[in-house]
Enzyme design. Structure first.
Site, PDB file in Angstrom:
ATOM      1  N   GLU A  23      71.072  21.729  41.344  1.00  8.90           N
ATOM      2  CA  GLU A  23      69.996  20.534  41.490  1.00  8.90           C
ATOM      3  C   GLU A  23      69.896  20.088  43.241  1.00  8.90           C
ATOM      4  OE1 GLU A  23      70.883  17.730  38.346  1.00  8.90           O
ATOM      5  OE2 GLU A  23      70.396  19.293  36.985  1.00  8.90           O
ATOM      6  N   GLU A  33      68.615  24.441  32.020  1.00  6.77           N
ATOM      7  CA  GLU A  33      69.638  23.058  31.334  1.00  6.77           C
ATOM      8  C   GLU A  33      68.451  22.449  30.822  1.00  6.77           C
ATOM      9  OE1 GLU A  33      71.485  20.443  34.037  1.00  6.77           O
ATOM     10  OE2 GLU A  33      72.520  21.649  34.962  1.00  6.77           O
TER      11      GLU A  33
END
Ligand SMILES: *[C@@H]1O[C@H](CO)[C@@H](O)[C@H](O)[C@H]1NC(C)=O
Ligand SMILES: *[C@@H]1O[C@H](CO)[C@@H](O)[C@H](O)[C@H]1NC(C)=O
Ligand SMILES: *[C@@H]1O[C@H](CO)[C@@H](O)[C@H](O)[C@H]1NC(C)=O
Length: 433
Positions: free
Chosen positions: A246, A361
Protein backbone atom coordinates in the site's frame (compact mmCIF):
# COMPACT_ATOMS: atom_id res chain seq x y z
CA UNK A 1 14.19 12.83 -5.32
CA UNK A 2 16.47 10.55 -7.28
CA UNK A 3 19.44 12.69 -6.48
CA UNK A 4 18.58 12.75 -2.82
CA UNK A 5 18.14 8.99 -2.58
CA UNK A 6 21.51 8.44 -4.29
CA UNK A 7 23.02 10.85 -1.84
CA UNK A 8 21.53 8.88 1.04
CA UNK A 9 22.79 5.59 -0.32
CA UNK A 10 26.26 7.11 -0.54
CA UNK A 11 25.89 8.58 2.92
CA UNK A 12 24.99 5.15 4.30
CA UNK A 13 27.95 3.65 2.54
CA UNK A 14 30.33 6.29 3.82
CA UNK A 15 29.18 5.73 7.38
CA UNK A 16 30.20 2.11 7.12
CA UNK A 17 33.52 2.59 5.43
CA UNK A 18 35.16 5.20 3.29
CA UNK A 19 36.93 2.68 1.05
CA UNK A 20 35.04 -0.57 0.72
CA UNK A 21 31.52 -1.38 -0.39
CA UNK A 22 29.17 -2.52 2.37
CA UNK A 23 27.17 -5.70 2.39
CA UNK A 24 24.64 -5.76 -0.53
CA UNK A 25 26.26 -2.81 -2.28
CA UNK A 26 26.93 -2.99 -5.99
CA UNK A 27 30.52 -3.93 -6.85
CA UNK A 28 30.39 -4.44 -10.62
CA UNK A 29 28.31 -4.84 -13.77
CA UNK A 30 27.97 -3.25 -17.20
CA UNK A 31 27.97 0.52 -16.88
CA UNK A 32 29.15 0.48 -13.27
CA UNK A 33 32.19 2.63 -12.56
CA UNK A 34 32.35 2.67 -8.75
CA UNK A 35 34.66 0.87 -6.34
CA UNK A 36 34.94 -2.91 -6.53
CA UNK A 37 36.26 -4.08 -3.16
CA UNK A 38 33.76 -5.32 -0.61
CA UNK A 39 33.80 -4.80 3.14
CA UNK A 40 35.44 -7.48 5.26
CA UNK A 41 33.45 -10.73 5.34
CA UNK A 42 31.85 -10.06 1.95
CA UNK A 43 32.69 -11.24 -1.55
CA UNK A 44 31.79 -9.60 -4.85
CA UNK A 45 29.41 -12.05 -6.56
CA UNK A 46 28.20 -11.70 -10.18
CA UNK A 47 24.39 -11.86 -10.17
CA UNK A 48 23.99 -10.96 -13.82
CA UNK A 49 26.02 -9.06 -16.39
CA UNK A 50 24.51 -5.81 -15.11
CA UNK A 51 24.88 -6.36 -11.42
CA UNK A 52 27.51 -7.74 -9.09
CA UNK A 53 26.93 -7.48 -5.40
CA UNK A 54 28.86 -7.71 -2.13
CA UNK A 55 27.41 -10.73 -0.33
CA UNK A 56 28.29 -12.03 3.11
CA UNK A 57 30.05 -15.33 2.51
CA UNK A 58 29.17 -17.42 5.51
CA UNK A 59 25.48 -16.67 5.83
CA UNK A 60 24.80 -16.83 2.10
CA UNK A 61 26.57 -20.12 1.65
CA UNK A 62 25.63 -21.87 4.85
CA UNK A 63 21.85 -21.57 4.69
CA UNK A 64 19.08 -22.13 2.19
CA UNK A 65 20.79 -21.09 -0.99
CA UNK A 66 24.21 -21.25 -2.52
CA UNK A 67 25.12 -18.84 -5.25
CA UNK A 68 27.67 -19.71 -7.86
CA UNK A 69 28.76 -18.05 -11.04
CA UNK A 70 28.48 -20.07 -14.22
CA UNK A 71 30.90 -19.83 -17.12
CA UNK A 72 28.47 -17.60 -19.01
CA UNK A 73 28.54 -15.11 -16.15
CA UNK A 74 24.97 -15.79 -15.12
CA UNK A 75 23.96 -17.10 -11.74
CA UNK A 76 22.49 -20.32 -10.52
CA UNK A 77 20.98 -20.73 -7.10
CA UNK A 78 20.16 -24.06 -5.56
CA UNK A 79 17.72 -24.10 -2.72
CA UNK A 80 17.97 -26.91 -0.26
CA UNK A 81 14.64 -26.20 1.41
CA UNK A 82 12.53 -28.17 -1.09
CA UNK A 83 10.17 -30.50 0.67
CA UNK A 84 10.36 -34.04 -0.68
CA UNK A 85 6.55 -34.14 -0.83
CA UNK A 86 6.30 -30.82 -2.62
CA UNK A 87 4.35 -30.71 -5.86
CA UNK A 88 5.37 -27.14 -6.52
CA UNK A 89 7.60 -26.77 -9.56
CA UNK A 90 7.86 -24.25 -12.35
CA UNK A 91 7.37 -20.49 -12.23
CA UNK A 92 4.03 -18.77 -12.62
CA UNK A 93 3.97 -16.56 -15.73
CA UNK A 94 1.37 -14.37 -17.41
CA UNK A 95 -0.36 -14.65 -20.76
CA UNK A 96 -2.55 -11.65 -21.50
CA UNK A 97 -5.01 -11.21 -18.63
CA UNK A 98 -4.29 -14.69 -17.25
CA UNK A 99 -1.67 -16.48 -15.21
CA UNK A 100 -0.04 -19.67 -16.48
CA UNK A 101 2.07 -22.42 -14.99
CA UNK A 102 4.11 -24.69 -17.25
CA UNK A 103 2.00 -23.36 -20.17
CA UNK A 104 -1.30 -24.38 -18.56
CA UNK A 105 -3.92 -22.02 -17.08
CA UNK A 106 -3.19 -21.16 -13.45
CA UNK A 107 -5.74 -19.55 -11.13
CA UNK A 108 -4.55 -17.14 -8.46
CA UNK A 109 -7.00 -17.49 -5.58
CA UNK A 110 -6.41 -17.70 -1.86
CA UNK A 111 -5.79 -15.63 1.21
CA UNK A 112 -3.54 -13.22 3.04
CA UNK A 113 -1.62 -14.54 6.03
CA UNK A 114 0.71 -11.80 7.24
CA UNK A 115 1.28 -13.67 10.49
CA UNK A 116 2.90 -16.80 9.12
CA UNK A 117 6.42 -15.43 8.86
CA UNK A 118 6.32 -12.96 11.72
CA UNK A 119 5.19 -14.73 14.87
CA UNK A 120 7.97 -17.24 15.48
CA UNK A 121 5.55 -20.05 14.74
CA UNK A 122 7.20 -23.44 14.60
CA UNK A 123 7.03 -25.54 11.48
CA UNK A 124 4.09 -27.54 12.88
CA UNK A 125 1.99 -24.40 13.24
CA UNK A 126 3.05 -23.21 9.80
CA UNK A 127 1.89 -26.55 8.39
CA UNK A 128 -1.49 -26.21 10.12
CA UNK A 129 -1.95 -22.67 8.86
CA UNK A 130 -1.15 -23.57 5.26
CA UNK A 131 -3.18 -26.80 5.43
CA UNK A 132 -6.27 -24.78 6.42
CA UNK A 133 -5.74 -22.37 3.54
CA UNK A 134 -5.03 -25.15 1.03
CA UNK A 135 -8.21 -26.96 2.03
CA UNK A 136 -10.26 -24.10 0.51
CA UNK A 137 -8.72 -24.87 -2.86
CA UNK A 138 -6.37 -21.89 -2.62
CA UNK A 139 -3.32 -21.70 -4.87
CA UNK A 140 -1.67 -18.59 -3.44
CA UNK A 141 -0.97 -16.91 -0.11
CA UNK A 142 0.15 -13.33 0.27
CA UNK A 143 2.50 -12.63 3.13
CA UNK A 144 5.14 -10.22 4.33
CA UNK A 145 8.82 -10.45 3.48
CA UNK A 146 9.83 -7.63 5.76
CA UNK A 147 9.84 -6.58 9.34
CA UNK A 148 12.02 -3.60 10.09
CA UNK A 149 12.95 -3.16 13.72
CA UNK A 150 15.12 -0.84 15.72
CA UNK A 151 14.95 -3.00 18.84
CA UNK A 152 14.68 -6.75 18.18
CA UNK A 153 12.06 -7.99 20.64
CA UNK A 154 11.78 -11.72 20.06
CA UNK A 155 9.42 -11.83 17.07
CA UNK A 156 10.73 -12.72 13.65
CA UNK A 157 12.29 -9.78 11.86
CA UNK A 158 14.25 -9.38 8.67
CA UNK A 159 16.25 -6.21 9.21
CA UNK A 160 17.33 -4.23 12.24
CA UNK A 161 18.65 -0.72 12.46
CA UNK A 162 21.30 0.74 14.67
CA UNK A 163 21.34 4.44 13.96
CA UNK A 164 21.58 4.63 10.18
CA UNK A 165 23.14 1.18 9.75
CA UNK A 166 20.79 -1.60 8.63
CA UNK A 167 21.61 -5.26 9.23
CA UNK A 168 19.76 -8.03 7.41
CA UNK A 169 18.80 -10.86 9.77
CA UNK A 170 19.86 -14.20 8.28
CA UNK A 171 19.31 -16.11 11.51
CA UNK A 172 16.74 -18.53 12.84
CA UNK A 173 14.25 -15.71 13.49
CA UNK A 174 15.14 -14.04 10.18
CA UNK A 175 15.61 -15.45 6.72
CA UNK A 176 16.00 -19.03 7.98
CA UNK A 177 12.51 -18.63 9.38
CA UNK A 178 11.31 -17.57 5.95
CA UNK A 179 12.92 -20.69 4.43
CA UNK A 180 10.55 -22.66 6.67
CA UNK A 181 7.57 -20.56 5.60
CA UNK A 182 8.28 -21.41 1.96
CA UNK A 183 8.76 -25.14 2.69
CA UNK A 184 5.53 -25.28 4.65
CA UNK A 185 3.61 -23.49 1.87
CA UNK A 186 5.02 -25.77 -0.81
CA UNK A 187 4.26 -28.86 1.21
CA UNK A 188 0.62 -27.84 0.74
CA UNK A 189 0.92 -26.98 -2.95
CA UNK A 190 0.80 -23.23 -2.23
CA UNK A 191 2.88 -20.40 -3.68
CA UNK A 192 3.66 -17.13 -1.95
CA UNK A 193 3.17 -13.56 -3.05
CA UNK A 194 5.76 -11.78 -0.94
CA UNK A 195 5.48 -8.09 -0.10
CA UNK A 196 8.94 -6.66 0.38
CA UNK A 197 8.31 -3.47 2.35
CA UNK A 198 5.52 -1.22 3.56
CA UNK A 199 4.46 2.09 4.86
CA UNK A 200 5.85 1.19 8.22
CA UNK A 201 9.10 -0.11 6.79
CA UNK A 202 9.51 2.96 4.66
CA UNK A 203 8.90 5.08 7.71
CA UNK A 204 11.63 3.26 9.60
CA UNK A 205 14.05 4.02 6.78
CA UNK A 206 13.05 7.64 6.71
CA UNK A 207 13.18 8.10 10.44
CA UNK A 208 16.48 6.31 10.85
CA UNK A 209 18.21 8.01 7.97
CA UNK A 210 16.71 11.47 7.89
CA UNK A 211 15.46 11.95 11.39
CA UNK A 212 12.08 11.42 12.97
CA UNK A 213 9.25 13.04 11.05
CA UNK A 214 11.15 13.50 7.79
CA UNK A 215 9.15 13.35 4.57
CA UNK A 216 8.02 9.85 3.76
CA UNK A 217 8.50 9.91 0.03
CA UNK A 218 12.11 11.11 0.04
CA UNK A 219 13.71 7.78 0.62
CA UNK A 220 13.48 4.19 -0.22
CA UNK A 221 16.17 1.61 -0.07
CA UNK A 222 16.43 -2.01 -0.90
CA UNK A 223 18.88 -3.99 1.23
CA UNK A 224 16.25 -6.47 2.44
CA UNK A 225 14.69 -6.49 -1.02
CA UNK A 226 18.02 -7.66 -2.42
CA UNK A 227 18.51 -10.16 0.41
CA UNK A 228 15.12 -11.78 -0.24
CA UNK A 229 15.25 -11.72 -4.01
CA UNK A 230 18.76 -13.14 -4.31
CA UNK A 231 18.14 -15.84 -1.73
CA UNK A 232 15.10 -17.21 -3.56
CA UNK A 233 16.01 -16.63 -7.21
CA UNK A 234 15.24 -20.20 -8.26
CA UNK A 235 12.48 -20.86 -5.74
CA UNK A 236 9.20 -21.98 -7.40
CA UNK A 237 7.39 -21.48 -4.08
CA UNK A 238 7.55 -17.72 -4.72
CA UNK A 239 4.73 -16.66 -7.05
CA UNK A 240 5.58 -12.96 -7.13
CA UNK A 241 7.45 -10.17 -5.43
CA UNK A 242 5.58 -7.04 -4.47
CA UNK A 243 7.41 -3.78 -4.01
CA UNK A 244 5.52 -2.53 -0.98
CA UNK A 245 2.30 -2.87 0.90
CA UNK A 246 0.00 0.00 0.00
CA UNK A 247 2.44 2.72 -1.05
CA UNK A 248 0.92 6.19 -0.98
CA UNK A 249 2.39 9.65 -0.87
CA UNK A 250 1.60 9.88 2.83
CA UNK A 251 3.24 7.57 5.33
CA UNK A 252 1.85 6.59 8.67
CA UNK A 253 4.37 8.29 10.96
CA UNK A 254 6.18 10.64 8.64
CA UNK A 255 4.93 13.61 6.68
CA UNK A 256 4.70 14.01 2.93
CA UNK A 257 7.18 16.34 1.28
CA UNK A 258 4.37 18.15 -0.49
CA UNK A 259 5.97 17.32 -3.82
CA UNK A 260 4.81 13.70 -4.03
CA UNK A 261 2.45 13.11 -6.95
CA UNK A 262 1.24 10.07 -8.86
CA UNK A 263 4.39 10.22 -10.96
CA UNK A 264 6.59 9.96 -7.83
CA UNK A 265 5.20 6.52 -7.08
CA UNK A 266 5.09 5.48 -10.76
CA UNK A 267 8.77 6.38 -11.18
CA UNK A 268 9.68 4.56 -7.97
CA UNK A 269 7.70 1.49 -9.07
CA UNK A 270 9.27 1.49 -12.52
CA UNK A 271 12.82 1.79 -11.15
CA UNK A 272 12.49 -0.75 -8.39
CA UNK A 273 10.62 -3.31 -10.51
CA UNK A 274 13.21 -2.99 -13.31
CA UNK A 275 15.95 -3.49 -10.76
CA UNK A 276 14.29 -6.64 -9.34
CA UNK A 277 13.74 -8.00 -12.85
CA UNK A 278 17.43 -7.43 -13.63
CA UNK A 279 18.42 -9.62 -10.69
CA UNK A 280 15.56 -12.10 -10.91
CA UNK A 281 14.07 -12.91 -14.32
CA UNK A 282 12.13 -15.88 -12.88
CA UNK A 283 9.48 -14.26 -10.72
CA UNK A 284 6.57 -11.97 -11.44
CA UNK A 285 6.64 -8.48 -9.95
CA UNK A 286 3.73 -6.24 -8.90
CA UNK A 287 3.34 -3.17 -6.70
CA UNK A 288 1.06 -4.29 -3.86
CA UNK A 289 -0.92 -1.05 -3.97
CA UNK A 290 -4.56 -0.32 -3.27
CA UNK A 291 -5.34 0.36 -6.94
CA UNK A 292 -6.37 4.03 -6.72
CA UNK A 293 -7.32 5.75 -9.95
CA UNK A 294 -6.09 9.15 -11.09
CA UNK A 295 -9.16 11.01 -12.25
CA UNK A 296 -8.84 14.55 -10.84
CA UNK A 297 -12.21 16.01 -9.96
CA UNK A 298 -13.90 12.65 -9.44
CA UNK A 299 -16.11 12.98 -6.34
CA UNK A 300 -14.86 9.71 -4.81
CA UNK A 301 -11.47 10.15 -3.14
CA UNK A 302 -10.02 6.76 -4.14
CA UNK A 303 -10.57 7.85 -7.77
CA UNK A 304 -9.06 11.34 -7.49
CA UNK A 305 -5.33 10.73 -7.74
CA UNK A 306 -4.67 12.66 -4.54
CA UNK A 307 -3.35 9.57 -2.76
CA UNK A 308 -0.43 9.29 -5.15
CA UNK A 309 -1.38 6.21 -7.17
CA UNK A 310 -2.41 6.03 -10.85
CA UNK A 311 -3.53 2.46 -11.42
CA UNK A 312 -3.75 2.75 -15.21
CA UNK A 313 -0.36 4.42 -15.58
CA UNK A 314 1.26 1.79 -13.37
CA UNK A 315 -0.22 -1.05 -15.46
CA UNK A 316 1.64 0.46 -18.41
CA UNK A 317 5.01 -0.14 -16.72
CA UNK A 318 6.61 -3.01 -18.61
CA UNK A 319 8.47 -4.45 -15.60
CA UNK A 320 5.23 -4.85 -13.63
CA UNK A 321 3.51 -8.10 -14.58
CA UNK A 322 0.09 -7.67 -13.02
CA UNK A 323 -2.05 -5.12 -11.24
CA UNK A 324 -3.22 -5.24 -7.62
CA UNK A 325 -6.00 -3.52 -5.73
CA UNK A 326 -7.41 -3.62 -2.23
CA UNK A 327 -11.08 -3.53 -1.42
CA UNK A 328 -11.87 -2.17 2.00
CA UNK A 329 -14.29 0.55 1.10
CA UNK A 330 -17.47 -1.38 1.69
CA UNK A 331 -18.06 -1.03 5.43
CA UNK A 332 -21.14 1.15 5.05
CA UNK A 333 -22.01 -0.53 1.82
CA UNK A 334 -24.03 -3.66 2.42
CA UNK A 335 -24.21 -5.71 0.28
CA UNK A 336 -21.21 -4.30 -1.44
CA UNK A 337 -22.40 -2.16 -4.34
CA UNK A 338 -19.49 0.26 -4.11
CA UNK A 339 -17.14 -2.70 -4.02
CA UNK A 340 -18.78 -4.09 -7.14
CA UNK A 341 -18.10 -0.82 -8.95
CA UNK A 342 -14.46 -0.89 -7.78
CA UNK A 343 -14.09 -4.48 -9.04
CA UNK A 344 -15.67 -3.64 -12.41
CA UNK A 345 -13.49 -0.56 -12.90
CA UNK A 346 -10.36 -2.61 -12.25
CA UNK A 347 -11.56 -5.30 -14.63
CA UNK A 348 -11.92 -2.63 -17.31
CA UNK A 349 -8.33 -1.52 -16.67
CA UNK A 350 -7.28 -5.18 -16.85
CA UNK A 351 -8.80 -5.50 -20.32
CA UNK A 352 -7.27 -2.25 -21.57
CA UNK A 353 -3.79 -3.20 -20.35
CA UNK A 354 -4.13 -6.90 -21.23
CA UNK A 355 -2.41 -7.84 -17.96
CA UNK A 356 -3.79 -9.86 -15.05
CA UNK A 357 -5.36 -7.87 -12.21
CA UNK A 358 -6.10 -9.35 -8.80
CA UNK A 359 -8.12 -8.07 -5.87
CA UNK A 360 -5.40 -9.06 -3.46
CA UNK A 361 -6.98 -7.82 -0.23
CA UNK A 362 -10.63 -7.44 0.57
CA UNK A 363 -12.60 -7.58 3.76
CA UNK A 364 -15.42 -6.13 5.80
CA UNK A 365 -16.37 -6.76 9.42
CA UNK A 366 -20.05 -5.90 9.13
CA UNK A 367 -22.67 -8.45 10.11
CA UNK A 368 -23.54 -9.05 6.47
CA UNK A 369 -19.98 -10.17 5.79
CA UNK A 370 -20.96 -13.33 3.91
CA UNK A 371 -23.53 -11.48 1.79
CA UNK A 372 -20.99 -8.83 0.90
CA UNK A 373 -18.38 -11.40 -0.10
CA UNK A 374 -20.98 -13.33 -2.13
CA UNK A 375 -21.78 -10.16 -4.03
CA UNK A 376 -18.12 -9.40 -4.64
CA UNK A 377 -17.32 -12.98 -5.71
CA UNK A 378 -20.15 -12.80 -8.25
CA UNK A 379 -18.74 -9.50 -9.47
CA UNK A 380 -15.25 -11.01 -9.85
CA UNK A 381 -16.70 -13.81 -11.97
CA UNK A 382 -19.02 -11.67 -14.06
CA UNK A 383 -16.39 -8.98 -14.68
CA UNK A 384 -13.80 -11.62 -15.60
CA UNK A 385 -11.31 -10.34 -13.00
CA UNK A 386 -8.17 -12.52 -12.95
CA UNK A 387 -8.19 -13.56 -9.29
CA UNK A 388 -8.49 -12.61 -5.63
CA UNK A 389 -7.06 -13.15 -2.15
CA UNK A 390 -9.21 -12.62 0.92
CA UNK A 391 -8.02 -10.66 3.95
CA UNK A 392 -7.34 -12.83 5.84
CA UNK A 393 -6.79 -16.49 6.68
CA UNK A 394 -7.31 -17.76 10.22
CA UNK A 395 -6.23 -21.03 11.77
CA UNK A 396 -6.51 -22.78 15.12
CA UNK A 397 -2.92 -23.54 16.04
CA UNK A 398 -1.62 -25.76 18.83
CA UNK A 399 -1.68 -23.15 21.58
CA UNK A 400 -3.96 -20.45 20.27
CA UNK A 401 -5.71 -19.23 17.15
CA UNK A 402 -3.88 -16.98 14.70
CA UNK A 403 -4.47 -13.24 15.21
CA UNK A 404 -7.98 -12.02 14.53
CA UNK A 405 -8.36 -8.38 13.48
CA UNK A 406 -12.08 -8.96 12.94
CA UNK A 407 -11.55 -10.28 9.41
CA UNK A 408 -9.95 -13.68 10.08
CA UNK A 409 -11.69 -16.64 8.46
CA UNK A 410 -11.35 -19.86 10.46
CA UNK A 411 -12.10 -23.33 9.11
CA UNK A 412 -15.76 -24.26 9.30
CA UNK A 413 -17.08 -20.69 9.22
CA UNK A 414 -19.62 -19.52 6.62
CA UNK A 415 -17.00 -17.46 4.83
CA UNK A 416 -14.57 -20.37 4.78
CA UNK A 417 -17.19 -22.46 2.99
CA UNK A 418 -17.91 -19.59 0.62
CA UNK A 419 -14.18 -19.24 -0.15
CA UNK A 420 -14.04 -22.93 -1.01
CA UNK A 421 -16.94 -22.64 -3.45
CA UNK A 422 -15.45 -19.52 -4.99
CA UNK A 423 -12.01 -21.08 -5.56
CA UNK A 424 -13.69 -24.00 -7.32
CA UNK A 425 -15.74 -21.63 -9.50
CA UNK A 426 -12.67 -19.63 -10.54
CA UNK A 427 -10.73 -22.79 -11.42
CA UNK A 428 -13.65 -24.06 -13.45
CA UNK A 429 -13.82 -20.75 -15.29
CA UNK A 430 -10.08 -20.83 -16.03
CA UNK A 431 -9.91 -24.52 -16.91
CA UNK A 432 -7.12 -24.93 -14.34
CA UNK A 433 -6.83 -27.79 -11.88
C1 LIG B 1 30.00 -19.47 -1.78
O1 LIG B 1 30.57 -20.71 -2.06
C2 LIG B 1 30.96 -20.85 -3.40
C3 LIG B 1 31.38 -22.29 -3.61
O2 LIG B 1 32.05 -22.77 -2.48
C4 LIG B 1 32.08 -19.84 -3.68
O3 LIG B 1 32.53 -19.97 -5.03
C5 LIG B 1 31.53 -18.46 -3.47
O4 LIG B 1 32.54 -17.50 -3.65
C6 LIG B 1 30.94 -18.32 -2.08
N1 LIG B 1 30.22 -17.08 -2.02
C7 LIG B 1 30.60 -16.13 -1.23
C8 LIG B 1 29.75 -14.94 -1.26
O5 LIG B 1 31.56 -16.23 -0.49
C1 LIG C 1 18.87 -0.90 -5.12
O1 LIG C 1 20.19 -1.17 -4.68
C2 LIG C 1 21.13 -1.23 -5.71
C3 LIG C 1 22.42 -1.66 -5.08
O2 LIG C 1 22.74 -0.88 -3.98
C4 LIG C 1 21.22 0.12 -6.40
O3 LIG C 1 22.16 0.05 -7.46
C5 LIG C 1 19.87 0.45 -6.96
O4 LIG C 1 19.90 1.74 -7.55
C6 LIG C 1 18.85 0.44 -5.86
N1 LIG C 1 17.56 0.66 -6.47
C7 LIG C 1 16.67 1.46 -5.94
C8 LIG C 1 15.42 1.62 -6.71
O5 LIG C 1 16.88 2.04 -4.91
C1 LIG D 1 -1.03 3.53 -21.13
O1 LIG D 1 -0.50 3.24 -22.39
C2 LIG D 1 -1.42 3.43 -23.45
C3 LIG D 1 -0.79 2.88 -24.72
O2 LIG D 1 0.47 3.42 -24.90
C4 LIG D 1 -1.76 4.90 -23.55
O3 LIG D 1 -2.71 5.12 -24.56
C5 LIG D 1 -2.38 5.33 -22.21
O4 LIG D 1 -2.59 6.72 -22.23
C6 LIG D 1 -1.46 4.99 -21.06
N1 LIG D 1 -2.19 5.26 -19.83
C7 LIG D 1 -1.72 6.00 -18.86
C8 LIG D 1 -2.64 6.28 -17.73
O5 LIG D 1 -0.59 6.46 -18.85
Amino acid sequence: MRRLSRFLILLTISLVSAQSIPEYGQCGGIGYTGPTSCAAGNACVVLNSYFSQCLPGASTNSSASATSTTSSGSTTTTTTSTSPTSTVSGFVKTDGMHFTLNNEPFTVVGANAYWVGLMNYGITDMYTGFADIAATGATAVRTLGFNEVTTPDGVAYYQSWSGSTPTVNYGANGLENFDNVISAAKAHGLRLIVTLSDYGGMDVYVNQLLGQGSPHDYFYTNATVIAFVTRYLNEPGILAWELANEPRCLGSTSATSGTCTVSTISIWAAELSAFIKSIDPNHLVAIGDEGFFNDPGNPIYVYQGSLGVDFNANLNISTLDFGTFHESWGESDSPGSFGTQYIEDHATAMKVSNKPVIMEEFGVTISSQSDTYSTWYSSVLSAGLTGDLIWQAGSDLINSPTPNDGYAVYPGSDVYVLDTQHAAALKLRDGST
